[in-house]
Design a protein around this motif. Structure first.
Motif, mmCIF file in Angstrom:
data_model
loop_
_atom_site.group_PDB
_atom_site.id
_atom_site.type_symbol
_atom_site.label_atom_id
_atom_site.label_comp_id
_atom_site.label_asym_id
_atom_site.label_seq_id
_atom_site.Cartn_x
_atom_site.Cartn_y
_atom_site.Cartn_z
ATOM 1 N N VAL A 115 0.702 9.263 -11.325
ATOM 2 C CA VAL A 115 0.969 7.815 -11.471
ATOM 3 C C VAL A 115 2.681 6.953 -10.990
ATOM 4 N N ALA A 116 3.469 7.620 -11.142
ATOM 5 C CA ALA A 116 4.755 6.388 -11.348
ATOM 6 C C ALA A 116 4.410 5.858 -10.185
ATOM 7 N N ALA A 117 3.762 6.736 -8.749
ATOM 8 C CA ALA A 117 3.885 6.169 -7.112
ATOM 9 C C ALA A 117 3.071 4.714 -8.056
ATOM 10 N N LEU A 118 1.634 5.045 -8.352
ATOM 11 C CA LEU A 118 0.597 4.316 -8.559
ATOM 12 C C LEU A 118 1.554 2.522 -8.868
ATOM 13 N N VAL A 119 2.098 3.111 -10.549
ATOM 14 C CA VAL A 119 3.379 1.799 -11.021
ATOM 15 C C VAL A 119 4.077 1.357 -10.611
ATOM 16 N N LEU A 120 4.872 2.302 -9.600
ATOM 17 C CA LEU A 120 5.835 1.810 -8.747
ATOM 18 C C LEU A 120 5.486 0.316 -7.927
ATOM 19 N N THR A 121 4.384 0.838 -7.516
ATOM 20 C CA THR A 121 3.072 -0.334 -6.499
ATOM 21 C C THR A 121 3.134 -1.492 -6.572
ATOM 22 N N GLY A 122 2.105 -1.412 -8.288
ATOM 23 C CA GLY A 122 1.927 -2.432 -8.131
ATOM 24 C C GLY A 122 2.765 -3.147 -9.203
ATOM 25 N N ALA A 123 3.716 -2.634 -9.353
ATOM 26 C CA ALA A 123 5.145 -3.735 -9.502
ATOM 27 C C ALA A 123 5.712 -3.761 -8.142
ATOM 28 N N PHE A 124 5.508 -3.690 -7.313
ATOM 29 C CA PHE A 124 6.272 -4.237 -6.362
ATOM 30 C C PHE A 124 5.235 -5.478 -5.950
#
Length: 58
Positions: free
Chosen positions: A9-18
């Motif tokens: 979930v953290a990886a998806l959130v960071l990817t989406g923010a980027f």
């Protein structure tokens, strides 16, 4: 198991923010140009359209 899910979930959130920052900066920095296809880019037939033999195809 919780750790794996939280990491995903953290990886998806960071990817989406980027990705959202890249999209917003790209939209403001470039102008949208539409390239119109030229007629010379159209395919050219090799046989005459009124050929009764149709290039040897019956």
């Amino acid at each position: 198991m919780k750790f794996i899910v939280r990491t995903a979930v953290a990886a998806l959130v960071l990817t989406g923010a980027f990705a959202s920052t890249q999209i917003s900066s790209a939209a403001t920095s470039t102008s949208a140009k539409v390239t119109v296809a030229r007629n010379s880019a159209m395919p050219v037939p090799r046989c005459a359209p009124d050929d009764p033999n149709a290039c040897g195809m019956k």
